[in-house]
Design a protein around this motif. Structure first.
Motif, mmCIF file in Angstrom:
data_model
loop_
_atom_site.group_PDB
_atom_site.id
_atom_site.type_symbol
_atom_site.label_atom_id
_atom_site.label_comp_id
_atom_site.label_asym_id
_atom_site.label_seq_id
_atom_site.Cartn_x
_atom_site.Cartn_y
_atom_site.Cartn_z
ATOM 1 N N LEU A 156 9.621 -49.654 58.942
ATOM 2 C CA LEU A 156 10.149 -48.434 59.543
ATOM 3 C C LEU A 156 10.740 -47.524 58.473
ATOM 4 O O LEU A 156 10.683 -46.298 58.575
ATOM 5 C CB LEU A 156 11.192 -48.787 60.605
ATOM 6 C CG LEU A 156 10.599 -49.554 61.805
ATOM 7 C CD1 LEU A 156 11.712 -50.078 62.693
ATOM 8 C CD2 LEU A 156 9.662 -48.660 62.626
ATOM 9 N N ASP A 157 11.317 -48.122 57.433
ATOM 10 C CA ASP A 157 11.795 -47.315 56.304
ATOM 11 C C ASP A 157 10.647 -46.491 55.744
ATOM 12 O O ASP A 157 10.805 -45.303 55.431
ATOM 13 C CB ASP A 157 12.360 -48.232 55.200
ATOM 14 C CG ASP A 157 13.777 -48.701 55.519
ATOM 15 O OD1 ASP A 157 14.474 -48.017 56.308
ATOM 16 O OD2 ASP A 157 14.184 -49.758 54.993
ATOM 17 N N MET B 145 9.619 -62.989 64.644
ATOM 18 C CA MET B 145 8.798 -62.180 63.743
ATOM 19 C C MET B 145 9.407 -62.142 62.348
ATOM 20 O O MET B 145 10.457 -61.551 62.129
ATOM 21 C CB MET B 145 8.679 -60.759 64.303
ATOM 22 C CG MET B 145 7.485 -60.619 65.249
ATOM 23 S SD MET B 145 7.412 -58.965 65.949
ATOM 24 C CE MET B 145 8.827 -59.031 67.044
ATOM 25 N N LEU C 215 10.147 -55.780 59.605
ATOM 26 C CA LEU C 215 10.031 -54.630 60.488
ATOM 27 C C LEU C 215 10.858 -53.453 59.946
ATOM 28 O O LEU C 215 10.412 -52.313 59.911
ATOM 29 C CB LEU C 215 10.513 -55.011 61.890
ATOM 30 C CG LEU C 215 10.493 -53.917 62.950
ATOM 31 C CD1 LEU C 215 9.079 -53.412 63.199
ATOM 32 C CD2 LEU C 215 11.100 -54.426 64.260
ATOM 33 N N LYS C 216 12.067 -53.777 59.501
ATOM 34 C CA LYS C 216 12.951 -52.746 58.949
ATOM 35 C C LYS C 216 12.276 -52.018 57.780
ATOM 36 O O LYS C 216 12.258 -50.768 57.722
ATOM 37 C CB LYS C 216 14.258 -53.423 58.501
ATOM 38 C CG LYS C 216 15.267 -52.533 57.786
ATOM 39 C CD LYS C 216 15.922 -51.523 58.702
ATOM 40 C CE LYS C 216 17.059 -50.796 57.965
ATOM 41 N NZ LYS C 216 16.658 -50.211 56.670
ATOM 42 N N MET D 64 1.260 -59.153 64.871
ATOM 43 C CA MET D 64 1.422 -60.050 66.008
ATOM 44 C C MET D 64 0.128 -60.803 66.316
ATOM 45 O O MET D 64 0.137 -61.919 66.789
ATOM 46 C CB MET D 64 1.856 -59.267 67.240
ATOM 47 C CG MET D 64 3.281 -58.732 67.086
ATOM 48 S SD MET D 64 3.750 -57.702 68.481
ATOM 49 C CE MET D 64 3.987 -58.952 69.747
ATOM 50 N N PRO E 159 2.950 -42.973 61.864
ATOM 51 C CA PRO E 159 3.412 -43.772 62.997
ATOM 52 C C PRO E 159 2.269 -44.559 63.659
ATOM 53 O O PRO E 159 2.449 -45.724 64.029
ATOM 54 C CB PRO E 159 3.995 -42.755 63.971
ATOM 55 C CG PRO E 159 3.843 -41.418 63.359
ATOM 56 C CD PRO E 159 3.238 -41.548 62.005
ATOM 57 N N ALA E 160 1.118 -43.968 63.815
ATOM 58 C CA ALA E 160 0.003 -44.690 64.450
ATOM 59 C C ALA E 160 -0.371 -45.894 63.600
ATOM 60 O O ALA E 160 -0.562 -47.006 64.101
ATOM 61 C CB ALA E 160 -1.196 -43.760 64.615
ATOM 62 N N ALA F 135 1.562 -47.421 61.539
ATOM 63 C CA ALA F 135 2.638 -48.407 61.631
ATOM 64 C C ALA F 135 2.514 -49.228 62.923
ATOM 65 O O ALA F 135 2.647 -50.451 62.912
ATOM 66 C CB ALA F 135 3.997 -47.712 61.590
ATOM 67 N N ALA F 136 2.260 -48.526 64.007
ATOM 68 C CA ALA F 136 2.081 -49.253 65.268
ATOM 69 C C ALA F 136 0.938 -50.242 65.137
ATOM 70 O O ALA F 136 1.002 -51.380 65.605
ATOM 71 C CB ALA F 136 1.816 -48.272 66.413
ATOM 72 N N ILE G 91 2.098 -53.313 63.209
ATOM 73 C CA ILE G 91 2.937 -54.236 64.005
ATOM 74 C C ILE G 91 2.068 -55.057 64.950
ATOM 75 O O ILE G 91 2.193 -56.288 65.029
ATOM 76 C CB ILE G 91 4.002 -53.442 64.793
ATOM 77 C CG1 ILE G 91 4.960 -52.771 63.797
ATOM 78 C CG2 ILE G 91 4.754 -54.347 65.740
ATOM 79 C CD1 ILE G 91 5.975 -51.849 64.460
ATOM 80 N N VAL H 74 7.933 -45.580 57.311
ATOM 81 C CA VAL H 74 7.566 -44.522 58.251
ATOM 82 C C VAL H 74 8.526 -43.337 58.084
ATOM 83 O O VAL H 74 8.112 -42.176 57.973
ATOM 84 C CB VAL H 74 7.602 -45.040 59.712
ATOM 85 C CG1 VAL H 74 7.363 -43.884 60.690
ATOM 86 C CG2 VAL H 74 6.549 -46.132 59.918
ATOM 87 N N ALA H 75 9.812 -43.673 58.049
ATOM 88 C CA ALA H 75 10.833 -42.637 57.898
ATOM 89 C C ALA H 75 10.609 -41.861 56.603
ATOM 90 O O ALA H 75 10.823 -40.644 56.519
ATOM 91 C CB ALA H 75 12.217 -43.272 57.910
#
Lengths: 252, 252, 252, 252, 252, 252, 252, 252
Positions: A9-10, A1, A5-6, A30, A19-20, A22-23, A26, A12-13
């Motif tokens: 997530l940054d 991938m 990704l990092k 894919m 989060p939804a 973000a999911a 991802i 999101v943080a």
């Protein structure tokens, strides 16, 4: 991938992204790879990134219309085009869609360079045992050239007239990798590999008759080579040999 | 011809050497190459110079005595020894003559390192589909190691359990060249080659039964690989794969 | 014997039927099955009853006239028609006799639905490795559809570009039975079967060249699959795969 | 990916988890699947979940020690054990590690039931043409039984004595799926499939001599079956047939 | 030597013939057999005497002109003509030379009866598995008929629909010898031979596709028949089967 | 159905038998044929009636115990015994159960004559090309003899020394049917069939090496015989040839 | 190296030639052999000297233009021309460039004699089994004739009619070397070699059908000949046989 | 017929012999050739006369007792003995009967010279590619020597190390006929034949593994040789090559 990704997530943080959501990203990433679905074919536009060269089209078993449609999409993305096993009818269809496309009639290949591919480090020698092996040898040569390699053609140097080969010894010695194309008994790769210390890619051809069994004799001969450094591709697979030799020649 | 023809002729011109004598020297030089004739075998002691590694002994079809005699001569010249397809009886005979020789029992190989061979530039990953493919995979690994390469073994990663392979994806990506060993349907090289952009050397094994026809199924599968970058060696030819991957890995 | 032997004997016991006459009836029944003899062919009109679907006509090796004559008799009995390996000339002849017949040109099949066949319980996924495998995959699809099954086509998902397949993973998971069509090295069934736990019917195709030996490589690869749950039909036998997957999909 | 990605991201959003840590978790999850690496083998302990039955061990080409080590790990996890192609020496080694293991000598299989597997819905008939086909037929039967199926054995019903088969017609009719095992000309599957309307899994055996070419004749015969509903597994692959018939018999 | 050696020597003894002259006669007789040399062919006009039927012409590989020339010579001697594998062009050429010649188009054979051949003792049943096998079956039938045998044709009785065959059981039982013609898996001869106690001549045909390998599957199936009483001829060799069955049918 | 259906129905008509009972009788008769089930084998005791000779046991692939059990049952019914491919261990087991059994060591056959079989009408000549072909030729001879035929053995008459064969010409001419056994190039049947006008049963043997491929060369040679009247059985199938020649020799 | 090294060195010693210049001469000589490079072919004009006959052109797989270009260069050097596997189009192209060229239509060969070749010592008999074998036999005959040999053609003498061959026995006996051409079972060389004591060159042809497998049956038959003195060339390789027999016939 | 027919007839004419008696003599002569019948073998004692060397015994497939019996009869007639493929047990049996017999262990041959055979005219060079080819090469050498030829052995000169071969060029040039023995890819004959202008007899060996398929690869390679002058014998047939090269070397 390869997507970040990092970084995602940054975010999101940091509350910049739920989060939804973000999911979803991802999963989408894919699912969303740049594979273009034409119904009868899925074109992989990321291949150049992943494998160093865009998707190559095997013309065999495809209609001129199918070939032209695929070719148009590849060029539309700015990728270099290579169609192998293409007859003149396929070329006519491709040229209508991609006017800059060129036809290599001995090699039965269509190419259209769209950008500079990285150059290979050395020279690829393509040696062929006889005149009848030329279509396969040329397919290997055109493939290697369109992939950015310098190619040195060394044709009609079969083992029954050893002096023809030996007097070109210096050219063999100057290669970084050698493609050897031969039909009939397929003995040339063994002799060549005994003279050099670089990898030899052997291509059996279906040239011959009777107990050549459409290239089986040459294939078995090459697989049983008593010389070190010989590996083999499918009968008449000039493209495969050109492609592998290019991979090797591009190694740092 | 590496001997100094020009210097010889200078001496003739200088009257230091008669022409008949010079002609004799040239002829002798041509005849006098360092090939040692044991009657049943001719050992080529210049091979290390010409091909980067000394002559390798294929144990198959030779008696322990013949193997030991050849091994002794190779080591006597200070060359590194590699005997493949050697059973324990052969090892016993060799050890009597060459006490420092080591036996690799899974690989069925005898080695004796006599000097530092030049190191390959990257890592060779050797992937094997199943437990039964290990002898062939180990032959490839031992060969590559004795020829100066770093080897990463990745065993039991057959295509029927893709996740076993995919989770080792990073190791595949770190290779400069990959050897893939598989019996049965021989599908692993296609899958591996689709994941990387380095040369893949495929080794079919005779593992299987029934319609595997002693490795024929795997061989044909590998020759017909739809992935780019796959070339093939003989069934069970771990040595050949190790040798080719070393040649590639030593390219500048 | 499905006719009522007991009832017949009751009538004999009741004196309604003489014993000789009854013996004649039994013999006649055995001889009188509804097989229609056209001289060059015997059409089995009871097959729908016995095997769940009427007799299917293999067009290969039959003249258009023979095909049309057989087709007319099948439709005349009210049975659904399926002709495989039918070229356009055969279709012309059939259409003259059976105007409602349809031609599926990629699949090279003629169909004419005459009644509702019982519906299969789940979905049959038909996966094909490459564009050139489509005629065989379509033959399987048309066969499965005319036999009452829901079909999900998943084309051009060969193993050299694994991500193409993996992103359609959910579709594979939704199948009750999967048909996998592939030529060249025939590796797709092993990979698919490793991802699911339903039966996989593998169809090798004659797609390829050289050492594919007209589908032999793919056939051997599939027979030697290291994955559980793979069974194989003849090279290019899309019909067979469609038929078996329908039988499985109709199991209660 | 079955782990809860959404929940993880919720925790990141909630500040309970740092983004770097989360990225590490995701990567770990991908790497941390329950595959146990013994060096020479990777045991896939999740297979029962994914494919309905734990990993099966093919004894062929593995040493008794390797087989016993793998068997011990499988049973240690509480999974049912099945080892095929196991000779008595392998059984001795396994029994030392797994005292409850049983040996099926005709089938050459080792089993150890650890839990109740889900029962198949109907009966699997396993028909064998001749006495010499019994080892393969028994391998299929033991496999099907250990996977939870009712098995009906119907042996020595070859086509040269049709009445032997026809008088067992009712047993064929009572099956949900039929495995047919035959060597020599391999004609039994065609005859059986013509009598029933359920899937037939054909297993060619290497029984025969001369032009049977170790099962090739039977294999080709079965692949060319003129009957509908026949699919084929590798020569002597009783396990494969048992496994596929179980998959079919477990379909809802 | 059918000429009268004793009579000749009587004449020498009687002084009617000189010894040198007699020696010449004997040598001449040996050289003077009625073999007619056309340059490209030697016609053996004594074959009818020696082998019960005149020389038969295999049309395959001969030009229409060659076939016509040979046919004319055979008929000129008053012998019955049979040309096999003859296309319409060959028939046109033959008819010009032999106006009474007839063409059997399904069988692709030319015949011209010139005299009554001795009648065979019983009936030859010629059974064919499918419609596509008819050309070969008809070649066998025409051959047997022109050689003086009663022929009973039993077509489209393949093993996948056993009842088609079983209801014609009485016809099989009435034969003195049976020819069974089948392609694909070639299972019919085994089933037939299990039902009768007369010799069965099996003819594999090239009908099929894929793994039928042009009749190889059927050929191997027949050679491995588990039934007693089956012998086999070459693929598609209807003539051979007709000829052998006639030889058997003419035995006293 | 040989039982008296008419009589049964007469009894029903006469009220002597209830219809349900009669239906039961008919079903029973169909199920109750004299096939004896030993678990691992079903012995067909009616074969002598149906096919002229009792069931023959192929020893290959059966254990001595299995062979002995089957042999005992055959002899117990008063049938003549023939076991082929029986090694001395099998004979020991059989002799314990059937003391009168005899062993033919060259033929590797066990026989026990229990009654007079009907005599064949003429002589069967069994010709063998070389000394190494004797086991197969003797299997044919023993089979033919135990089936009631006069046999004339004509061994070591290969085509490379034609005079050996030609001087036995009169013996060939005296045969009603000829079995020709040959390995290597398998040319003898063609030569023999050219000299006679009776059926020739050709048996290829696995005698030879290299490109004989275990009898394949001889098999192909015989199938392609240019002589009329040659049919072929499996490689090394002396039993088959003996059996067919007996069937022919028993024709009225 | 045929050039005068000693003389050169004499001149260096005499100061007539500088050493650098001499080294250049030697290198040039090695590089300067009379091989003419047409791009697609390298013509070896010294072959007549080295091998007794100029380079022969295999027409198969070459275009008429390529053939004509090569032919013109050969004749231009005064060498005798032989082109094999040449169709009429190739002849038209050659005749335009070489008006004196002749076409042998049965043999499909083009010849043009430019000088007297040395005569062979004896007669080469070329025997062919059947009419269909003539193209191959004629290719052998034309080859042998253009290479200076007396040829005796003996056609249609197959083994199924032995007397045809035996009555020409004296012609076989008069040969110095015999070429035997046969398709189908390929038995003729064994029979011929058993009658003579000179070398027999066997040529299998692709004549036949079915299990002849395009000449494989004949090839295997000949390789397995039980007669001494038979060696074999490729299927349909009439040229090869003519060439070898000429080499043998020219031995002093 | 070498007996004096003319003289016989003179005697009839002179009344010294009755015609019936004379006819008997002629028939007897034809039947009475010196073939000795041992039951399992017919020894042809006239072969030396007819073919230049007495009958040679192929040990393969014969028991030591059979070999010894045949050997004793050959020597008893004063003929030179050659047994090929003889293991030490066969030698022990022969030595008991023929004390002067010698064993050649590498060649696995037994010889016993009884008289001077005529000397061949030149030297036969026997070249072998590798150490493992020695048994076959020695069989050729022993055969040629016992048949009266001077033999020059040139071993371990495979094509992967061309210089080993080229430096022995003068020995190749000195041969009247060359036998080339090679396994694996079988390329050596092509290279050798390109260097000389004498006949080359190529012997493929079963040396190799995997896709050598027991010598098939080498056989096919040799049959497809692109060099002129190569003919081929069976795999591992050293005897055949020795025998043919002797025939050629004995030509005047």
């Amino acid at each position: 991938m390869s997507f970040d990704l990092k970084a995602l997530l940054d975010r999101v943080a940091a509350g910049e992204l739920g989060p939804a959501e973000a999911a979803g990203h991802i999963a989408a990433e894919m699912r969303d790879q740049p594979v273009e679905d034409l119904g009868f074919a899925r074109i992989d536009h990321q291949r150049a990134q992943r494998q160093g060269f865009p998707e190559v089209v095997l013309g065999l078993g495809k209609s001129p219309e199918q070939i032209a449609a695929i070719a148009a999409r590849i060029v539309a993305r700015g990728h270099t085009l290579l169609v192998t096993r293409a007859d003149p009818a396929a070329y006519d269809a491709v040229r209508a869609a991609v006017p800059a496309a060129q036809y290599h009639d001995v090699a039965r290949a269509i190419t259209c360079r769209m950008h500079e591919v990285p150059a290979g480090r050395g020279t690829i020698v393509i040696a062929a045992a006889g005149t009848s092996d030329l279509p396969v040898a040329e397919e290997a040569a055109v493939t290697a050239e369109v992939m950015g390699n310098a190619v040195d053609r060394l044709f009609d140097v079969g083992v029954a007239g050893l002096h023809r080969l030996l007097r070109e010894h210096h050219r063999l010695r100057s290669a970084r990798v050698i493609v050897v194309v031969a039909g009939m008994e397929g003995a040339l790769p063994s002799v060549v590999a005994g003279l050099v210390s670089v990898p030899v890619i052997a291509v059996p051809t279906s040239v011959g008759y009777g107990a050549s069994f459409h290239g089986l004799a040459a294939l078995l001969g090459m697989l049983n080579s008593c010389a070190n450094g010989v590996s083999v591709v499918n009968i008449d697979n000039g493209f495969g040999a050109g492609c592998i030799s290019s991979l090797i020649n591009h190694l740092d």
